[in-house]
Design a protein around this motif. Structure first.
Motif, mmCIF file in Angstrom:
data_model
loop_
_atom_site.group_PDB
_atom_site.id
_atom_site.type_symbol
_atom_site.label_atom_id
_atom_site.label_comp_id
_atom_site.label_asym_id
_atom_site.label_seq_id
_atom_site.Cartn_x
_atom_site.Cartn_y
_atom_site.Cartn_z
ATOM 1 N N ASP A 133 0.864 -1.278 -0.061
ATOM 2 C CA ASP A 133 0.023 0.016 -0.075
ATOM 3 C C ASP A 133 1.043 1.261 -0.113
ATOM 4 O OD1 ASP A 133 -1.656 2.006 0.366
ATOM 5 O OD2 ASP A 133 -2.788 1.179 2.075
ATOM 6 N N SER A 134 1.117 1.754 -1.140
ATOM 7 C CA SER A 134 1.978 2.980 -1.127
ATOM 8 C C SER A 134 1.689 4.242 -0.661
ATOM 9 C CB SER A 134 2.380 3.192 -2.686
ATOM 10 O OG SER A 134 0.904 3.582 -3.308
ATOM 11 N N ALA A 135 0.324 4.223 -0.132
ATOM 12 C CA ALA A 135 -0.317 5.314 0.808
ATOM 13 C C ALA A 135 0.545 5.300 1.843
ATOM 14 C CB ALA A 135 -1.621 5.265 0.889
ATOM 15 N N VAL A 136 1.091 4.353 2.650
ATOM 16 C CA VAL A 136 1.742 4.257 3.876
ATOM 17 C C VAL A 136 3.282 4.497 3.395
ATOM 18 C CG1 VAL A 136 2.629 2.728 5.445
ATOM 19 C CG2 VAL A 136 0.232 2.579 4.665
ATOM 20 N N HIS A 137 3.814 5.928 4.083
ATOM 21 C CA HIS A 137 5.258 6.108 3.354
ATOM 22 C C HIS A 137 5.657 7.224 4.502
ATOM 23 C CE1 HIS A 137 2.997 8.929 1.246
ATOM 24 N NE2 HIS A 137 3.948 9.830 1.355
ATOM 25 N N GLY A 138 6.778 7.383 4.536
ATOM 26 C CA GLY A 138 7.344 8.443 5.414
ATOM 27 C C GLY A 138 8.980 8.232 6.095
ATOM 28 N N TRP A 139 9.434 8.832 6.844
ATOM 29 C CA TRP A 139 10.650 8.758 7.066
ATOM 30 C C TRP A 139 10.456 7.894 8.584
ATOM 31 C CZ3 TRP A 139 15.322 10.071 5.077
ATOM 32 C CH2 TRP A 139 14.916 11.006 4.143
ATOM 33 N N ILE A 140 11.509 6.775 8.759
ATOM 34 C CA ILE A 140 11.515 5.877 9.959
ATOM 35 C C ILE A 140 12.945 5.767 10.292
ATOM 36 C CG2 ILE A 140 11.465 3.664 8.644
ATOM 37 C CD1 ILE A 140 9.789 2.515 10.741
ATOM 38 N N TYR A 141 12.963 5.809 11.761
ATOM 39 C CA TYR A 141 14.333 5.435 12.511
ATOM 40 C C TYR A 141 14.757 4.021 11.855
ATOM 41 C CZ TYR A 141 17.948 4.849 16.119
ATOM 42 O OH TYR A 141 18.888 4.713 16.777
ATOM 43 N N ALA A 142 16.096 3.920 11.558
ATOM 44 C CA ALA A 142 16.511 2.804 10.700
ATOM 45 C C ALA A 142 16.469 1.573 11.743
ATOM 46 C CB ALA A 142 18.148 3.033 10.311
ATOM 47 N N ALA A 143 16.537 1.760 13.150
ATOM 48 C CA ALA A 143 16.603 0.809 13.983
ATOM 49 C C ALA A 143 15.043 0.161 14.063
ATOM 50 C CB ALA A 143 16.865 1.353 15.265
ATOM 51 N N GLY A 144 14.256 0.987 13.566
ATOM 52 C CA GLY A 144 12.839 0.280 13.678
ATOM 53 C C GLY A 144 12.598 -0.588 12.432
ATOM 54 N N LEU A 145 13.296 -0.908 11.519
ATOM 55 C CA LEU A 145 13.377 -1.853 10.379
ATOM 56 C C LEU A 145 14.244 -3.099 10.549
ATOM 57 C CD1 LEU A 145 13.384 0.579 7.353
ATOM 58 C CD2 LEU A 145 11.484 -0.471 8.631
ATOM 59 N N GLU A 146 13.718 -4.300 10.161
ATOM 60 C CA GLU A 146 14.393 -5.521 10.056
ATOM 61 C C GLU A 146 14.674 -5.822 8.443
ATOM 62 O OE1 GLU A 146 12.738 -8.505 12.056
ATOM 63 O OE2 GLU A 146 12.790 -7.772 13.853
ATOM 64 N N ALA A 147 16.236 -6.099 8.296
ATOM 65 C CA ALA A 147 16.325 -6.160 6.708
ATOM 66 C C ALA A 147 16.097 -7.611 6.536
ATOM 67 C CB ALA A 147 18.015 -6.088 6.657
ATOM 68 N N PRO A 148 15.816 -7.739 5.085
ATOM 69 C CA PRO A 148 15.102 -9.110 4.821
ATOM 70 C C PRO A 148 16.205 -10.094 4.909
ATOM 71 C CG PRO A 148 15.897 -7.821 2.829
ATOM 72 C CD PRO A 148 15.878 -6.869 4.050
ATOM 73 N N ALA A 149 16.112 -11.437 5.230
ATOM 74 C CA ALA A 149 17.105 -12.389 5.307
ATOM 75 C C ALA A 149 17.979 -12.743 3.927
ATOM 76 C CB ALA A 149 16.582 -13.713 5.570
ATOM 77 N N GLU A 150 17.259 -12.433 2.800
ATOM 78 C CA GLU A 150 18.283 -12.693 1.607
ATOM 79 C C GLU A 150 17.874 -11.351 0.593
ATOM 80 O OE1 GLU A 150 16.848 -16.050 -0.096
ATOM 81 O OE2 GLU A 150 17.278 -17.482 1.434
ATOM 82 N N ALA A 151 18.848 -11.221 0.093
ATOM 83 C CA ALA A 151 18.576 -10.038 -0.994
ATOM 84 C C ALA A 151 17.653 -10.146 -2.116
ATOM 85 C CB ALA A 151 19.799 -9.709 -2.006
ATOM 86 N N GLN A 152 16.551 -9.286 -2.146
ATOM 87 C CA GLN A 152 15.752 -9.217 -3.120
ATOM 88 C C GLN A 152 16.140 -8.689 -4.504
ATOM 89 O OE1 GLN A 152 12.612 -10.590 -2.103
ATOM 90 N NE2 GLN A 152 14.018 -10.902 -0.377
ATOM 91 N N PRO A 153 15.455 -9.106 -5.507
ATOM 92 C CA PRO A 153 15.800 -8.433 -6.987
ATOM 93 C C PRO A 153 15.731 -7.093 -6.888
ATOM 94 C CG PRO A 153 14.181 -10.330 -7.031
ATOM 95 C CD PRO A 153 14.232 -10.178 -5.455
ATOM 96 N N GLU A 154 16.636 -6.421 -7.440
ATOM 97 C CA GLU A 154 16.487 -5.032 -7.437
ATOM 98 C C GLU A 154 15.064 -4.472 -7.993
ATOM 99 O OE1 GLU A 154 19.319 -1.284 -9.291
ATOM 100 O OE2 GLU A 154 19.799 -3.318 -9.360
ATOM 101 N N MET A 155 14.743 -4.833 -8.914
ATOM 102 C CA MET A 155 13.427 -4.429 -9.568
ATOM 103 C C MET A 155 12.493 -5.711 -9.902
ATOM 104 S SD MET A 155 13.670 -1.124 -10.088
ATOM 105 C CE MET A 155 14.957 0.030 -10.122
ATOM 106 N N PRO A 156 11.477 -5.600 -8.991
ATOM 107 C CA PRO A 156 10.433 -6.550 -9.220
ATOM 108 C C PRO A 156 9.694 -6.424 -10.619
ATOM 109 C CG PRO A 156 9.597 -4.768 -7.778
ATOM 110 C CD PRO A 156 10.942 -4.312 -8.258
#
Length: 245
Positions: A133-156
Motif C-alpha cells: 500500500d504505497s499510501a503508507v510512506h514516510g521517514w522511519i528510524y533505521a532501528a525500527g526496520l528489519e532487513a530481509p534475510a536474503e537480498a531481493q531482486p533490484e527491480m520486481p
C-alpha cells in the motif's frame, strides 16, 4: 545568555531554531524572531545588517546529512527500536509530524527510497514506502526496520504505478516528500508498469510529473525553477528530487 550558549553548542536536534519574522531598526540593524524546534524558546536575536544574510548571533544549519542507500532496498519489515513514520526525520524540521499507519497490515514489507543521518545525533533515518500500500510512506528510524534475510531482486516485476517526489532546500536538506500514485489516464496504452520503467516510456508526457511536484510543495516552501532535474530519467517506483525555497 547562559541558555543561548548552551543551545548554540547543543547536540540535540530539538534545539535548532526556525526564523519566522524579520525586523530592521531605524539604525539598520536586522533582528530575527525565532522559535526552537521543540517550541520551548522563542524571541528576537540580532542577525547582522543585511536581511537574509545571517550574522551576529545566527548561522544556518544543516539538520541532516545525506547517506548512501543500502545494497538491499526491498523486503524490509517492522522490528523494534521505534516504529513512527514522519514527514521529516524527528526534530530535523520545525513541527515535523508523524504520518498515519492507516493501510498498514501485519507482514507488510517496505522499500527504502532515501537515507539521511541527523547531523547532531548521527541517527540514521530511511524514507520508506509500503510495498503493498504505497499510501503508507514516510521517514522511519533505521532501528525500527528489519532487513530481509536474503537480498531481493533490484527491480520486481509486479505492477508499480507511483513515484516519490522528494523536496530539498538549497543546502540539500530534505524538507518533505510526496508519493504520487499515477492515474491510469496518464499512462500510454499498454504501458509496461513495472518498477524501473522510464517515465518517458510509459507516460503520455512527463509534464504531468512536474505539475504534481509543483502542486505538492511542502508548506512554508515555494517551487523554484533554478533546479531542473531531467524528468525523463525518473523511473516508476523511483524518486524525483527537486529544489524548493
Amino acid at each position: 545568555m547562559a541558555t543561548m550558549k548552551r543551545l548554540a553548542s547543543s547536540t540535540n536536534s530539538r534545539d535548532y531554531f526556525r526564523v519566522y519574522q524579520i525586523a530592521t531598526t531605524n539604525k539598520g540593524a536586522v533582528y530575527y524572531k525565532m522559535v526552537s524546534f521543540d517550541g520551548k524558546y522563542r524571541g528576537w536575536v540580532y542577525g547582522g545588517r543585511t536581511a537574509g544574510n545571517f550574522a551576529g548571533g545566527l548561522k544556518t544549519a544543516q539538520t541532516t546529512q545525506q547517506e548512501s542507500l543500502p545494497l538491499v532496498l526491498r523486503g524490509y519489515s517492522l522490528g523494534g527500536g521505534g516504529n513512527d513514520l514522519w514527514n521529516a526525520p524527528q526534530w530535523t524540521q520545525y513541527k515535523a509530524a508523524k504520518r498515519s499507519w492507516a493501510g498498514y497490515r501485519a507482514g507488510d514489507t517496505f522499500v527504502i527510497r532515501d537515507a539521511v543521518t541527523k547531523t547532531r545525533e548521527g541517527s540514521l533515518y530511511y524514507l520508506v514506502t509500503d510495498e503493498r500500500d504505497s499510501a503508507v510512506h514516510g521517514w522511519i528510524y533505521a532501528a525500527g526496520l528489519e532487513a530481509p534475510a536474503e537480498a531481493q531482486p533490484e527491480m520486481p516485476t509486479t505492477t508499480t504505478t507511483y513515484v516519490t517526489v522528494v523536496y530539498k532546500d538549497s543546502a540539500g536538506q530534505t524538507v518533505g516528500s510526496y508519493l504520487w500514485n499515477i492515474p491510469e489516464a496518464d499512462f500510454r496504452p499498454q504501458a509496461n508498469k513495472v518498477a524501473g520503467a522510464r517515465m518517458q516510456d510509459v507516460l503520455n508526457t512527463t509534464v504531468s510529473l512536474w505539475d504534481v511536484a509543483k502542486q505538492n510543495v511542502p508548506a512554508g516552501h515555494t517551487f523554484t525553477s533554478s533546479s531542473t532535474p531531467e524528468a525523463e530519467k525518473v523511473v516508476l517506483g523511483g524518486t524525483f528530487t527537486i529544489t524548493v525555497k
